[in-house]
Design an enzyme around this catalytic site. Structure first.
Site, PDB file in Angstrom:
ATOM      1  N   GLY D 154       0.814  -1.199   0.000  1.00  0.00           N
ATOM      2  CA  GLY D 154       0.000   0.000   0.000  1.00  0.00           C
ATOM      3  C   GLY D 154       0.851   1.255   0.000  1.00  0.00           C
ATOM      4  N   CYS D 155       0.197   2.365  -0.268  1.00  0.00           N
ATOM      5  CA  CYS D 155       0.928   3.632  -0.396  1.00  0.00           C
ATOM      6  C   CYS D 155       1.484   4.085   0.946  1.00  0.00           C
ATOM      7  CB  CYS D 155       0.033   4.697  -1.007  1.00  0.00           C
ATOM      8  SG  CYS D 155      -1.581   4.846  -0.233  1.00  0.00           S
ATOM      9  N   TYR D 156       0.623   4.192   1.964  1.00  0.00           N
ATOM     10  CA  TYR D 156       1.138   4.568   3.285  1.00  0.00           C
ATOM     11  C   TYR D 156       2.180   3.561   3.769  1.00  0.00           C
ATOM     12  CZ  TYR D 156      -2.578   8.090   4.110  1.00  0.00           C
ATOM     13  OH  TYR D 156      -3.405   9.180   4.066  1.00  0.00           O
ATOM     14  N   GLU D 317       7.028  10.146  -1.045  1.00  0.00           N
ATOM     15  CA  GLU D 317       6.904   9.296  -2.240  1.00  0.00           C
ATOM     16  C   GLU D 317       5.680   9.774  -3.011  1.00  0.00           C
ATOM     17  OE1 GLU D 317       5.791   5.346  -0.744  1.00  0.00           O
ATOM     18  OE2 GLU D 317       3.713   6.030  -0.682  1.00  0.00           O
TER      19      GLU D 317
END
Lengths: 345, 345, 345, 345
Positions: D154-156, D317
């Site tokens: 996932g992104c986080y 990011e």
């Protein structure tokens, strides 16, 4: 084919940074020098943290010095300098046989009287302005190929000239009916520390500026006049809006006698149907800057308004790419004999 | 003077919310009811957390029900409903003797044929459209004073009509030369869950839409024609830009024979010199939406372009205040005999 | 009661402009003077076009000159000056019997050693720092009432101190466990022409700065230590994010022995249940800066995380209103014996 | 080497669109199929006007149908589907010998009990979760190489796990002291028509959400626990902020006994000094999302706060690139034996 060697003079502004962004991905160019008074001695990765970890991250900026540029072995030099200082670089570099692509307005205006009228000063180098080729590949591709000096077009002019030239060349519209409304992102004002361009000033702000005599009219009208075969004078209202990048232009004009809507479809298809960087959205689509940002495309759409009889032309581009650095790279591709889309798709 | 009593029907959209914001600070109005199907039973402070802790925080939304509205004791009712549903409220409320200020387009168009042409449907209540007063105080102040039904103008129309009417009334410009370019913030699209208006779609996006026949042309041309004393047809290109609130409009038009630049100065001063909500920036200033956002002002500037002979008119307003809720409150102030600026400065 | 007379010194920055915005609507204050070196001689309506057409539009800025301020008849003076220059105004104004509300950090720090440690210079006027009252009405209301000099709190400190003080006063949390993460809009950086704060630099940018020793820690820790009755040292990470106005703060801390979640509900209700500008969102709501922007409210919510045992406290405010000008006006209301919410709701 | 063949299932969301953007420039991949129920039959250039004029502009979306995907000849399949539906594609595609890179959370959690706890439902395919490799190349490069099924992070989690793992692996910090504060752009909410994510709702808005038990904690704690060799539970507060793309994460943690600041420098250099997509900014620089947006880089910085003793770790990011599509392409590069940076620099 070996990559050609290129240098960027004045690489610390937004156009210079965009040139670096594009050249990092360009397989046909070797970037041999970047100059900046402010950043001389520092590396690309340090000055532009965005480019750390990429191909030119370790390349150090050098002083903006002719001899240093010549020593770099550059065959092509991009000048990304503020208005008025390109001459001191262009003259000796051209004299030394290098080919120069200038991103400023300094060599775009052929008529020194017009230059004086719009820029309020005597032209620095009329002989270079005379020599230069206006770097709009869709119009001057052949001349760019062999040019010693390319005067790369301004951001607004690109978005205005491209939709109008096919219509003026074919006498489809009345030249004196042209009215232009443009919106530009804030990067168009450059990386200059001015209160007017602070986030807290520009966010939630929409405003016109430079009405009714913006400097870009000089080159816009020069090119429209050439296309029309007569002197063209237009109205142009630029607006500053809260995006970082992007220009959207809306043009109103009246058809010449007997011209119908389909004539435009035909004209655009004929002029631009094979252009790699012009996307014709026709009478159904509408340009949106978000589709062109960080690309070298110009999107063009058009409408006929049966109620008033007028045509509405619309275009969108990235002011830093097709409106500046991307178009300059497109010219370099042409000048160096590479496929025109190299590094730009 | 006792405060007058007002209700807001359909208070959950952006215009309804703006009405609440304005009425919280309005000393001459008592807000006695808010209706919303979606939020009935919930308090203002819950539905709009921004208003928690203020005067109406504890007021609960009621169902959008005529009898409930009548029971509230409201003398004035603002209708802030989607297009096409105002009639079912306006008819019985007017019949019951209440005075209605409608923020939708439903009663703005006097000519039912024009309505059909632009809205693609038969008019719901031609008799109410005939009865209504177009709620632009700067033009129809006297009629608004005694109106039973005010059709409050659209956001774009306010920004287009106000700069043009003084010039058309005095025959200073050629009506058929008018070309209009507007930019609007995203709240103009309403609080509607559509992908097109997501942050990630609108940020860094500039685009035209509704070209060349936006619905607002119906009321714009109605009012311009009245002012000109002849049928006026114009071109209008609205653009969506990434601000939340604000409209900026730029208008190009040609002077009538013999008209000079100073005629405009004179016309604007005469028509609007004493208007509390029109700020004349003249030929030096330029409107910026950031100066009008969350206010009821319209800023107007103008220029003569000696190169083309045309005039350029520019205006800015908040689409939700002067372009919707603020203008409606301005009408209520007039209707209720209060100072026109009450609660709006 | 007659309105009290107030002056604003250094009215050209964002805090000064916000003071003017608030005072335009304030029925209990007469603004008798605004000073600005840059704009002396120009009117409010000219310098801030947003305020043209309002109550003080015609008021001209005067030089930032003590005698001119005294001549204005002001009883209260807001100092909205850059760091380090408040002393030269505060001293003579206080000596002349005026009451001063300073928006800078100059008189907030009681301990000159701490001042030196965080600000890197000797304190300009320790006697004024000693005399001053920290202008947080929710904590120091009684002292503000009679204060000669109010040191109005910083924007971050307000958002950090208010959620923590009720818990520290009651020893509900472990003081050394406090960790704070804040986000601020770009207006927090002031109306300063720096490249870092250009729209094109801040848009689509999220970044921390001033980690780990931001200057605001000096006053934050001073006030937390007072509340805790012991020296408190915390971690604080401020972030710059692309909004114009607004601060959001998230605080993590560990409960003291035996403390349960409901203790927080109780503490906040007891400390702030009747505060007009603190909205307690409890354990269900979450603060959003859009609900506090252009208001004087601070929204506070809290959570217990049963997985880690920690508490999470969250707050939101407008950095220019409750975080600066609004809080200063709140102090003026208290000092002048007016209802505390006058002009602020 | 011939390019490998890849398909994208569910290509109409933001992650799917980003995959297309990356694959257009990827010389080692041939995109042979894109599926979308909504857009089947339409071309890439039509659905994503941004990609008109590029390599895959003419490629038509097909139905999300297993047999159609198999017919395309794809060797690798990216699943860019909403939560909960990956299983129905992953099972048959893996059974048919294809290698699958899933961008959803469906196969990331190894412990079905944890999955149930955070996602509120029974795991759809525990055998696939068991088989899958967590697609973080900097940690699991060797396993990814031969994986049949990659569960792309996932992104986080990417922004939280990468800064912490080197420290936990070396026992440099106290696992239970970790507190994380993240900010995410609105694209993280997907291309979903919800009022909460409208431009007019998100602009000028800063808010936390999902506190204290965001779903991403499941995979974050799984990976931190693995690195620490003990169960790690942390606090995590995600915030929604008005950028389109980008995640910034700030982490606070306490050093283990005897650990000093330089240990971190050493640990990061050792773990990530040669990673092509991790840029170590050290103790001087600070991450800014604008430097990583539209790149596959994660920038990491760290600080020791001598006043509290804690460490502060910071990362940035692009949530759609390194946080989703870019990382997935990075895995494909590894799986297919290409240089890991192909198409990503």
């Amino acid at each position: 084919m070996d990559p050609c060697k290129a240098a960027v003079v004045g690489a610390s502004g937004y156009s210079g940074e965009e040139l670096v962004r594009l050249l990092i991905r360009h397989a046909g160019v070797e970037l041999v020098a970047l100059t900046s008074r402010q950043f001389a001695g520092q590396t690309v990765g340090k000055v532009f943290p965005r480019f750390a970890g990429t191909r030119y991250a370790g390349l150090a900026f050098i002083e903006s010095d002719i001899s240093r540029i010549l020593e770099s072995g550059a065959q092509f030099v991009f000048l990304a300098l503020p208005h008025g200082v390109a001459t001191e670089y262009a003259r000796p570099l051209i004299a030394a046989g290098l080919r120069v692509i200038d991103l400023s307005a300094d060599f775009r205006i052929k008529d020194v009287q017009v230059y004086h009228d719009f820029y309020g000063e005597v032209h620095h180098a009329p002989e270079l302005a005379a020599l230069s080729v206006y770097g709009l590949p869709e119009i001057y591709r052949a001349k760019i190929q062999s040019a010693q000096l390319v005067a790369s077009p301004g951001c607004y002019p690109t978005s205005v000239i491209l939709p109008l030239v096919p219509l003026l060349q074919r006498r489809l519209i009345k030249p004196q009916s042209i009215v232009v409304c443009s919106m530009s992102g804030v990067s168009g004002a450059g990386r200059n520390a001015k209160v007017d361009y602070l986030f807290a000033e520009c966010s939630e702000s929409l405003r016109a500026y430079g009405v009714p005599k913006h400097r870009h009219l000089a080159e816009i009208e020069q090119e429209l006049s050439t296309a029309a075969g007569e002197k063209v004078t237009i109205d142009f209202a630029p607006h500053l809006v809260p995006v970082s990048r992007g220009i959207h232009t809306t043009i109103f004009c009246a058809p010449a006698e007997g011209v119908e809507a389909w004539h435009l479809d035909h004209a655009y298809a004929e002029s631009y149907g094979r252009e790699p960087f012009i996307r014709l959205l026709g009478t159904a689509g509408l340009p949106d800057t978000k589709n062109v940002v960080q690309t070298n495309f110009v999107d063009i759409a058009w409408r006929h308004d049966p109620r008033t009889g007028r045509f509405v032309l619309l275009s969108a581009e990235d002011n830093l790419t097709k409106g500046a650095a991307g178009q300059a790279v497109q010219s370099l591709n042409i000048m160096s004999g590479q496929p025109e889309t190299t590094g730009l798709l």
